[in-house]
Design an enzyme around this catalytic site. Structure first.
Site, mmCIF file in Angstrom:
data_model
loop_
_atom_site.group_PDB
_atom_site.id
_atom_site.type_symbol
_atom_site.label_atom_id
_atom_site.label_comp_id
_atom_site.label_asym_id
_atom_site.label_seq_id
_atom_site.Cartn_x
_atom_site.Cartn_y
_atom_site.Cartn_z
ATOM 1 N N GLU B 46 0.836 -1.198 0.000
ATOM 2 C CA GLU B 46 0.000 0.000 0.000
ATOM 3 C C GLU B 46 0.878 1.258 0.000
ATOM 4 O O GLU B 46 0.602 2.227 -0.717
ATOM 5 C CB GLU B 46 -0.904 0.031 1.240
ATOM 6 N N SER B 154 18.765 -45.034 -0.563
ATOM 7 C CA SER B 154 19.367 -43.719 -0.784
ATOM 8 C C SER B 154 20.881 -43.809 -0.962
ATOM 9 O O SER B 154 21.542 -42.809 -1.212
ATOM 10 C CB SER B 154 19.041 -42.781 0.375
ATOM 11 N N ALA B 157 25.342 -50.308 -0.961
ATOM 12 C CA ALA B 157 25.821 -51.024 0.224
ATOM 13 C C ALA B 157 27.139 -50.450 0.747
ATOM 14 O O ALA B 157 27.388 -50.459 1.956
ATOM 15 C CB ALA B 157 25.970 -52.516 -0.089
ATOM 16 N N SER B 161 26.575 -42.762 -3.016
ATOM 17 C CA SER B 161 25.203 -42.326 -3.298
ATOM 18 C C SER B 161 25.123 -41.245 -4.365
ATOM 19 O O SER B 161 24.029 -40.807 -4.702
ATOM 20 C CB SER B 161 24.542 -41.807 -2.021
ATOM 21 N N LEU B 197 24.989 -26.545 1.965
ATOM 22 C CA LEU B 197 23.576 -26.163 2.134
ATOM 23 C C LEU B 197 23.258 -24.785 1.564
ATOM 24 O O LEU B 197 22.198 -24.234 1.850
ATOM 25 C CB LEU B 197 23.122 -26.228 3.599
#
Lengths: 334, 334
Positions: B46, B154, B157, B161, B197
């Site tokens: 506004e 995920s 063994a 990943s 991250l």
């Protein structure tokens, strides 16, 4: 040929024979008769169309999805029947890959009939994909279907598993199973679940045409096991050699095998490289523990991960089915 | 209001403040000025529109997505600014759910300004869904994203990943993470992967606006851990009490938390019932063994299976993302 393909699709997918359609057109291109093959032991598509046409077949063009057969099986050779009926021209899509039945086009040409092969051959081959596969590889096309949670569990920690996927998914998979020539499970699944393996309708009554029920493994199957049934459609095949088991099924006219479990047999067949298609039925649910939907595949490091080709994603009720193929078709391994 | 909603969407999703748009129309319905909120510390929608309009605001209708605020925060109250500018009428969509800022409509009415609430309120609420969620529940909306194979693994063994899902999926998930106020991992993930991250662009450079980087757990985070960074956006919160951790993040103005792992923290938060949304990124691949993508959730029998509501299925490259919500929104648990 579009119409012939439509007619072919009326045939029975699980039947040992390919699905074939035939249209007879007069010299002005007007429809004289149609036919399709309704399964082993019944007339071929061409024979059905010729029987309807009678004398009107003379001078017609026959449009057939598959090269007319040249051999006498349970029915006589179609190539000769087309010659005898006085057909002037034969247009067909796929050449017959079956060495026992091939040579129809040559027979037709020798009789002075004009032949035109190859029209829409890809689509016709796709219609009979599993039948073509067995002729190329000597083994039926194997679809491995498993159900699990998003985290790959097929049963909870206490062994309970009914039901992970919902009724809509189970109904769709039941329909697909019905279109296969054989349903295969391992002896472990028979012991654990005592499945009937019959295809049943909405009223839970067995449908008329049932796939073979095949148990693979060397453990004895109890005399009272429901899978045995009383219709002669039960087989037990030795474990250990996936290829031998599949070749035995091919000899029974099976071109599409539905492998339903358990995880041990599926893993063994995966490692043997005989699984062509995977259907992963995933419920939107988590278990966090319990039986793994997929057993040890002998993979120890990420570089050896088994990658598949994602063909389709389907939603059935609350569940998702991923349809996947092996990236390298088995036929290339030969 | 359509236009006001478009303007609101120009705002910053991860910002502590809601995204708001404002349009000023003269008595003939012609556009006088537009504004939108560009993030905490900058003028409200506004105020921006009024500043552009200047004297022309007098007699106008203000169309705002959210009830004009009534409190003095980093900027003055918008309700008073609208009164002072001589606006004749205020149409707004959503009433302000923030008790600290509410009451703007009453202030406007007391000054003789006509107010009309509720227009397109559902769509405006959806735009600020996570901001509304934190006001209703006291906790940020938590999205738990995990990646795995079709069989819920995920990592292989041997622990390797990278990568299970492909570049297209990782890019899409990176973009979604950038729209959250905080990225949360457990101490185990810090130890295992030493992740940065940070949200990075196509050139792998950190983007200007970064989410908080939050490590949850009681183990010490090494001084050299990359997650710490040097920008003051690193936090460590104690494990054990998910609600307390989330309330602490809410106090920092976080309304959307991106929980990325590992499995232990995710399972703890799942059991605590604070996860609102699950994004399962599934690669069309099988491992058969290795780390489970989802850890023990305390479920032992199929009747206790955690069922979710499937919201959407997305394909990114060769991978599939399933977007799921908890069937019962957390707000109903309160």
């Amino acid at each position: 040929m579009e119409r012939a393909l439509e007619l072919a699709a009326l045939g029975i997918e699980a039947d040992p024979n390919p699905r074939v359609g035939c249209v007879l057109l007069d010299p002005d291109g007007l429809l004289v008769a149609e036919g399709w093959h309704q399964g082993a032991g019944t007339p071929h598509a061409e024979a059905m169309a010729l029987a309807i046409a009678g004398e009107r077949a003379r001078g017609c063009t026959a449009v057939v999805t598959l090269e007319p057969c040249n051999h006498t099986g349970r029915t006589g050779p179609c190539a000769k029947a087309l010659v005898d009926a006085g057909v002037a021209r034969v247009v067909f899509a796929q050449s017959d890959p079956n060495p026992m039945a091939a040579g129809g086009a040559a027979t037709l040409r020798a009789a002075g009939i004009q032949t035109e092969p190859g029209l829409m051959a890809d689509r016709v081959e796709a219609l009979n994909a599993t039948w073509n596969h067995v002729l190329r590889t000597g083994r039926p096309w194997v679809t491995w279907k498993f159900a699990g949670t998003l985290d790959g569990r097929s049963a909870a920690a206490d062994g309970s598993s009914q039901w992970i996927t919902g009724a809509a998914m189970r109904r769709v998979m039941n329909e697909r199973r019905a279109r296969c020539g054989a349903v295969v499970v391992g002896t472990g699944t028979v012991k654990a679940d005592d499945p009937r393996l019959t295809v049943r309708d909405e009223q839970d009554e067995p449908v008329q045409r049932q796939p073979l029920r095949v148990v693979v493994g060397d453990s004895p199957v109890p005399a009272a096991a429901r899978v045995r049934g009383r219709d002669g459609l039960y087989r037990q095949l030795p474990g250990g050699d996936a290829t031998a088991a599949l070749e035995a099924l091919a000899c029974e006219g099976i071109h599409h095998v539905w492998l339903e479990g358990g995880p041990t047999l599926a893993a063994a067949w995966w490692r043997a490289g005989v699984i062509d298609e995977v259907i992963a039925c995933l419920a939107p649910a988590l278990l966090g523990a319990g039986t793994a939907a997929v057993a040890d595949l002998g993979i120890t490091t990420i570089a050896d991960i088994s990658r598949l080709q994602l063909i389709d994603v389907e939603r059935h009720g609350d569940d998702v089915a991923l349809i996947l193929n092996r990236p390298t078709p088995n036929c290339k391994e030969k």
